[in-house]
Design a protein around this motif. Structure first.
Motif, PDB file in Angstrom:
ATOM      1  N   UNK A 141       0.799  -1.213   0.000  1.00  0.00           N
ATOM      2  CA  UNK A 141       0.000   0.000   0.000  1.00  0.00           C
ATOM      3  C   UNK A 141       0.837   1.271   0.000  1.00  0.00           C
ATOM      4  N   UNK A 142       2.129   1.167  -0.158  1.00  0.00           N
ATOM      5  CA  UNK A 142       3.078   2.268  -0.324  1.00  0.00           C
ATOM      6  C   UNK A 142       3.371   3.079   0.927  1.00  0.00           C
ATOM      7  N   UNK A 143       2.548   3.034   1.955  1.00  0.00           N
ATOM      8  CA  UNK A 143       2.760   3.883   3.119  1.00  0.00           C
ATOM      9  C   UNK A 143       4.158   3.703   3.708  1.00  0.00           C
ATOM     10  N   UNK A 144       4.552   2.456   3.953  1.00  0.00           N
ATOM     11  CA  UNK A 144       5.874   2.212   4.549  1.00  0.00           C
ATOM     12  C   UNK A 144       7.007   2.430   3.556  1.00  0.00           C
ATOM     13  N   UNK A 145       6.741   2.265   2.273  1.00  0.00           N
ATOM     14  CA  UNK A 145       7.754   2.571   1.254  1.00  0.00           C
ATOM     15  C   UNK A 145       8.062   4.064   1.274  1.00  0.00           C
ATOM     16  N   UNK A 146       7.025   4.885   1.342  1.00  0.00           N
ATOM     17  CA  UNK A 146       7.212   6.338   1.411  1.00  0.00           C
ATOM     18  C   UNK A 146       7.969   6.701   2.680  1.00  0.00           C
ATOM     19  N   UNK A 147       7.585   6.115   3.818  1.00  0.00           N
ATOM     20  CA  UNK A 147       8.291   6.373   5.083  1.00  0.00           C
ATOM     21  C   UNK A 147       9.766   6.013   4.966  1.00  0.00           C
ATOM     22  N   UNK A 148      10.051   4.893   4.337  1.00  0.00           N
ATOM     23  CA  UNK A 148      11.437   4.445   4.198  1.00  0.00           C
ATOM     24  C   UNK A 148      12.255   5.420   3.362  1.00  0.00           C
ATOM     25  N   UNK A 149      11.697   5.866   2.262  1.00  0.00           N
ATOM     26  CA  UNK A 149      12.426   6.789   1.387  1.00  0.00           C
ATOM     27  C   UNK A 149      12.686   8.103   2.104  1.00  0.00           C
ATOM     28  N   UNK A 150      11.695   8.609   2.811  1.00  0.00           N
ATOM     29  CA  UNK A 150      11.884   9.854   3.564  1.00  0.00           C
ATOM     30  C   UNK A 150      12.918   9.680   4.672  1.00  0.00           C
TER      31      UNK A 150
END
Length: 161
Positions: A141-150
């Protein structure tokens, strides 16, 4: 018709003979045995095959091996400094639970590293979400992917990578 290609992959010179129509992803996987770069859709839609060619992210299913002749190619296997020291983006994906099945992860990580560098380590959530439009994940769902990149952006800057 076979053509000779030579390039540097993950810091090591490699060469081989390929048909003119051989895709870079096929050369990496089938000729070099580097299976970390995944083939997902064969249509350039999913981003599972992203690698860096001369420092820029490229969907390797849309690039011919002959186009990478003489280039410097980095795959997911070439990111970690050693078996014990992951790249800051890989660490951030692990620490932020940004993967489940792992199929999209190599392409996501490679795209994210290029994204962070192109934005000079300065990203916000909206930018990350927009930039990820070319990478598909069916699990997180991308939420944790976005958190990881940030989370990885300042770590990458601090590490000078």
């Amino acid at each position: 018709m076979t053509i000779s290609v030579a390039m540097t992959v993950n810091g090591k010179p490699v060469s081989g003979k390929v048909e003119a129509r051989t895709l870079l992803v096929q050369f990496l996987r089938e000729h070099l045995g580097m299976t970390g770069t995944h083939v997902g859709c064969d249509t350039s839609q999913c981003g599972a095959c992203v690698v860096h060619v001369d420092g820029k992210s490229v969907k390797s299913c849309t690039m011919l091996a002959v186009q990478a002749d003489g280039a410097k190619v980095t795959t997911i296997e070439g990111l970690a400094a050693s078996a014990d020291k992951l790249h800051p983006m890989q660490e951030a994906f692990r620490d932020n639970h940004a993967l489940q099945c792992g199929f999209c992860t190599p392409g996501m990580v490679m795209s994210a590293i290029d994204m962070v560098k192109r934005h000079n380590y300065q990203l916000d959530e909206a930018t990350v979400r927009h930039e990820l439009e070319g990478n598909l994940c069916r699990c997180t769902g991308y939420h944790n992917i976005v958190k990881a990149i940030l989370a990885a952006a300042p770590a990458m800057k601090a590490a000078g990578v």
